[in-house]
Write a protein that holds these residues in place. Structure first.
Motif, PDB file in Angstrom:
ATOM      1  N   GLY A 251      22.491 -29.202  14.501  1.00  0.00           N
ATOM      2  CA  GLY A 251      21.933 -27.897  14.159  1.00  0.00           C
ATOM      3  C   GLY A 251      21.255 -27.793  12.806  1.00  0.00           C
ATOM      4  O   GLY A 251      20.876 -26.701  12.395  1.00  0.00           O
ATOM      5  N   LEU A 252      21.076 -28.917  12.113  1.00  0.00           N
ATOM      6  CA  LEU A 252      20.416 -28.865  10.811  1.00  0.00           C
ATOM      7  C   LEU A 252      18.900 -28.893  10.988  1.00  0.00           C
ATOM      8  O   LEU A 252      18.389 -29.594  11.852  1.00  0.00           O
ATOM      9  N   ALA A 253      18.192 -28.147  10.162  1.00  0.00           N
ATOM     10  CA  ALA A 253      16.733 -28.261  10.098  1.00  0.00           C
ATOM     11  C   ALA A 253      16.389 -29.176   8.939  1.00  0.00           C
ATOM     12  O   ALA A 253      16.826 -28.945   7.811  1.00  0.00           O
ATOM     13  N   LEU A 254      15.609 -30.239   9.229  1.00  0.00           N
ATOM     14  CA  LEU A 254      15.308 -31.275   8.231  1.00  0.00           C
ATOM     15  C   LEU A 254      13.815 -31.585   8.218  1.00  0.00           C
ATOM     16  O   LEU A 254      13.140 -31.430   9.231  1.00  0.00           O
ATOM     17  N   PRO A 255      13.308 -32.078   7.093  1.00  0.00           N
ATOM     18  CA  PRO A 255      11.913 -32.528   7.050  1.00  0.00           C
ATOM     19  C   PRO A 255      11.708 -33.884   7.728  1.00  0.00           C
ATOM     20  O   PRO A 255      10.586 -34.237   8.068  1.00  0.00           O
ATOM     21  N   CYS A 256      12.759 -34.665   7.898  1.00  0.00           N
ATOM     22  CA  CYS A 256      12.669 -35.918   8.634  1.00  0.00           C
ATOM     23  C   CYS A 256      14.059 -36.242   9.159  1.00  0.00           C
ATOM     24  O   CYS A 256      15.047 -35.686   8.683  1.00  0.00           O
ATOM     25  N   HIS A 257      14.127 -37.169  10.128  1.00  0.00           N
ATOM     26  CA  HIS A 257      15.408 -37.358  10.797  1.00  0.00           C
ATOM     27  C   HIS A 257      16.470 -38.013   9.926  1.00  0.00           C
ATOM     28  O   HIS A 257      17.639 -37.991  10.244  1.00  0.00           O
ATOM     29  N   ALA A 258      16.054 -38.593   8.798  1.00  0.00           N
ATOM     30  CA  ALA A 258      17.031 -39.281   7.939  1.00  0.00           C
ATOM     31  C   ALA A 258      17.372 -38.478   6.691  1.00  0.00           C
ATOM     32  O   ALA A 258      18.160 -38.929   5.866  1.00  0.00           O
ATOM     33  N   ALA A 259      16.793 -37.288   6.546  1.00  0.00           N
ATOM     34  CA  ALA A 259      16.931 -36.546   5.286  1.00  0.00           C
ATOM     35  C   ALA A 259      18.382 -36.185   4.961  1.00  0.00           C
ATOM     36  O   ALA A 259      18.734 -35.991   3.796  1.00  0.00           O
ATOM     37  N   HIS A 260      19.217 -36.135   6.002  1.00  0.00           N
ATOM     38  CA  HIS A 260      20.635 -35.808   5.747  1.00  0.00           C
ATOM     39  C   HIS A 260      21.325 -36.872   4.914  1.00  0.00           C
ATOM     40  O   HIS A 260      22.426 -36.661   4.422  1.00  0.00           O
ATOM     41  N   THR A 261      20.687 -38.058   4.754  1.00  0.00           N
ATOM     42  CA  THR A 261      21.320 -39.123   3.967  1.00  0.00           C
ATOM     43  C   THR A 261      21.146 -38.898   2.460  1.00  0.00           C
ATOM     44  O   THR A 261      21.774 -39.589   1.670  1.00  0.00           O
ATOM     45  N   LEU A 262      20.248 -37.970   2.097  1.00  0.00           N
ATOM     46  CA  LEU A 262      20.003 -37.755   0.670  1.00  0.00           C
ATOM     47  C   LEU A 262      21.131 -36.929   0.068  1.00  0.00           C
ATOM     48  O   LEU A 262      21.523 -35.907   0.623  1.00  0.00           O
ATOM     49  N   PRO A 263      21.656 -37.352  -1.079  1.00  0.00           N
ATOM     50  CA  PRO A 263      22.765 -36.625  -1.688  1.00  0.00           C
ATOM     51  C   PRO A 263      22.269 -35.383  -2.423  1.00  0.00           C
ATOM     52  O   PRO A 263      21.095 -35.294  -2.796  1.00  0.00           O
ATOM     53  N   GLY A 264      23.159 -34.425  -2.593  1.00  0.00           N
ATOM     54  CA  GLY A 264      22.854 -33.292  -3.458  1.00  0.00           C
ATOM     55  C   GLY A 264      21.995 -32.222  -2.831  1.00  0.00           C
ATOM     56  O   GLY A 264      21.551 -31.311  -3.522  1.00  0.00           O
ATOM     57  N   ILE A 265      21.716 -32.330  -1.524  1.00  0.00           N
ATOM     58  CA  ILE A 265      20.941 -31.276  -0.863  1.00  0.00           C
ATOM     59  C   ILE A 265      21.826 -30.647   0.204  1.00  0.00           C
ATOM     60  O   ILE A 265      22.373 -31.359   1.053  1.00  0.00           O
ATOM     61  N   ALA A 266      21.981 -29.334   0.135  1.00  0.00           N
ATOM     62  CA  ALA A 266      22.769 -28.630   1.155  1.00  0.00           C
ATOM     63  C   ALA A 266      21.822 -28.244   2.288  1.00  0.00           C
ATOM     64  O   ALA A 266      21.090 -27.261   2.173  1.00  0.00           O
ATOM     65  N   TRP A 267      21.804 -29.020   3.352  1.00  0.00           N
ATOM     66  CA  TRP A 267      20.912 -28.736   4.470  1.00  0.00           C
ATOM     67  C   TRP A 267      21.404 -27.530   5.238  1.00  0.00           C
ATOM     68  O   TRP A 267      22.603 -27.302   5.359  1.00  0.00           O
ATOM     69  N   GLU A 268      20.464 -26.767   5.775  1.00  0.00           N
ATOM     70  CA  GLU A 268      20.835 -25.502   6.396  1.00  0.00           C
ATOM     71  C   GLU A 268      20.754 -25.588   7.905  1.00  0.00           C
ATOM     72  O   GLU A 268      19.955 -26.324   8.464  1.00  0.00           O
ATOM     73  N   LYS A 269      21.608 -24.784   8.544  1.00  0.00           N
ATOM     74  CA  LYS A 269      21.681 -24.796  10.003  1.00  0.00           C
ATOM     75  C   LYS A 269      20.819 -23.691  10.601  1.00  0.00           C
ATOM     76  O   LYS A 269      20.776 -22.579  10.081  1.00  0.00           O
ATOM     77  N   VAL A 270      20.189 -24.028  11.714  1.00  0.00           N
ATOM     78  CA  VAL A 270      19.331 -23.039  12.383  1.00  0.00           C
ATOM     79  C   VAL A 270      20.143 -21.904  12.984  1.00  0.00           C
ATOM     80  O   VAL A 270      19.583 -20.879  13.362  1.00  0.00           O
ATOM     81  N   THR A 271      21.465 -22.086  13.058  1.00  0.00           N
ATOM     82  CA  THR A 271      22.321 -21.002  13.552  1.00  0.00           C
ATOM     83  C   THR A 271      22.678 -20.031  12.436  1.00  0.00           C
ATOM     84  O   THR A 271      23.217 -18.961  12.691  1.00  0.00           O
ATOM     85  N   GLU A 272      22.365 -20.399  11.199  1.00  0.00           N
ATOM     86  CA  GLU A 272      22.804 -19.559  10.077  1.00  0.00           C
ATOM     87  C   GLU A 272      21.660 -18.869   9.349  1.00  0.00           C
ATOM     88  O   GLU A 272      21.887 -17.945   8.570  1.00  0.00           O
TER      89      GLU A 272
END
Lengths: 363, 91
Positions: A251-272
């Protein structure tokens, strides 16, 4: 910062997959990330994306066919007039299911092959799959859908480009993507087993260029020189937060499929939060958007508008600093990391570390 | 493309209006093109039945231009799309 307009939504509908490819781009901890979005939530994401300007939808995963609500999602995409591409391994699939999906509104199918013959394909996929893929290709054509064959290239199969072209011709594919492995996700811990030698890449490129010329107008043959070999970074996602939105299975919205690997960024959910707000205003989408984040040598480089400084996730994976110049670039102070990997690729290859439910210990 | 060719969009290509800009988009696997008014009108007429000459005639009437001039313009455009597998040519 003013947000540009996104054109393509990449919907990673599930991280589950029957295949175990050692270069899978999914997160190493994919098994801990459950399918978080309901049918209705996916349909709402499609509506919000279309309202933002999205006109293309890539249904991927994992294996999107594992979602039993795929038809409903496709129907919504058709209602929104999105150009919908099903990106699939071909497993599990029946002729009836494919016909139902075509009827619901799939515009094109991208089918993966792991190699050009059964033994190699099944070995790389980590499961018996090649015969089924050939059947799926025939069904796609029989339904009148455009077929793209996609073969991820690495040391074990990059010598088979001529056979891949022949297979694409035989199956009636309109497009053949010879996609060099990107060393993120599962591919990074497998890099020593996967990275081809520069000589292998040069030979494959020559075959692909000749095929592209010969088949012009019939089959679109794509071969992009891999960033590890070219001393130029790839223009990752056409720039961070420029054209693509990836929504992940969890459910995360990301600029690329691997962006969740970057530290220090709180990725946001499309449900929220609404997708438009995430796209325009979230710290994650704005972190590397444009050129303001760049340091030297990117900041004054005359190629910065073309390659956008390369891949942020690769910069982080190799240097620990996501704002560094991509080490694939010959101008990067960390370029020696890539050169060393490239030189090591002429030696003996270790065995594959297959994608599995447990994350590997990253070297 | 000769004047008697009957071009049509390839099955992989599709036109759709762009709500953001009011223009027409030509969509196909993995990419798309934003079309200008002439290009959009041309492709909308490419139905596999009309010849290139007939399409040029219709567009010439619509835009108040000489048929030959229109044909000289849209012929190469359709050739380019044909080379990319986006337009097919029935004879």
């Amino acid at each position: 910062m003013t947000a540009p307009r996104p054109y393509t939504l990449v919907a990673e509908l599930t991280y589950r997959c029957p295949l175990r490819c050692p270069y899978c781009s999914n997160p190493l901890d994919w098994a801990a990330r459950r399918d978080a979005l309901s049918t209705a939530e996916w349909c709402r994401v499609l509506e919000e994306a279309e309202a933002l300007g999205v006109v293309g939808l890539n249904l991927t995963g994992g294996e999107p066919l594992l979602r039993d609500d795929l038809e409903a999602i496709v129907s919504t995409a058709r209602r929104l007039d999105l150009y919908t591409t099903l990106i699939t391994s071909g497993l599990p699939c029946t002729r009836e299911r494919l016909a139902a999906l075509a009827e619901a509104g799939v515009d094109a199918v991208q089918l993966s092959i792991q190699d050009v013959a059964e033994a190699g394909c099944d070995r790389i996929a980590g499961t018996r799959s090649f015969a089924q893929k050939l059947a799926v290709a025939e069904w796609v054509k029989a339904l009148g859908l455009p077929l793209t064959l996609n073969m991820v290239l690495h040391r074990s199969n990059i010598g088979h480009v001529a056979e891949a072209v022949a297979l694409a011709e035989r199956l009636g594919a309109e497009r053949l993507e010879l996609a060099n492995t990107q060393y993120l996700g599962w591919a990074l811990p497998n890099r020593a087993a996967l990275l081809p030698s520069p000589e292998q890449v040069a030979a494959a490129r020559e075959v692909a260029v000749a095929a592209r010329e010969r088949l012009r107008g019939r089959i679109d043959v794509l071969f992009v020189l891999p960033d590890y070999m070219s001393d130029r970074p790839r223009p990752c996602m056409d720039g961070w937060g420029q054209r693509f939105i990836v929504v992940t299975a969890d459910g995360l919205a990301l600029p690329c499929h691997a962006a969740h690997t970057l530290p220090g960024i709180a990725w946001e959910k499309v449900t929220e939060r609404p997708l438009a707000a995430i796209w325009r205003d979230s710290p994650g989408f704005n972190a590397y958007r444009g050129e303001g984040w760049m340091r030297e040598p990117c900041r004054s480089c005359d190629r910065r508008a073309k390659d956008h400084g390369g891949c942020r996730c690769q910069a982080h994976a190799l240097t620990g600093d996501a704002a560094a110049t991509d080490p694939a670039c010959g101008l990067s102070p960390d370029h020696a990391l890539v050169v060393a990997a490239r030189e090591a690729a002429s030696g003996a290859a270790p065995g594959f570390l297959y994608r599995a439910g447990r994350a590997p210990a990253v070297p | 493309m000769p004047p008697d060719a009957r071009p049509r969009l390839a099955p992989r290509a599709r036109l759709r209006p762009d709500r953001q800009t009011g223009r027409t988009l030509l969509l196909y696997p993995e990419a798309g093109l934003a079309l200008n008014a002439t290009a959009a009108a041309t492709l909308a007429l490419c139905d596999g039945a009309r010849t290139l000459r007939e399409i040029a005639l219709l567009l010439g009437e619509r835009f108040g231009r000489d048929t030959d001039a229109v044909e000289a313009e849209i012929g190469p455009f359709l050739d380019t799309l044909a080379a990319r597998g986006l337009v097919r040519e029935d004879r």
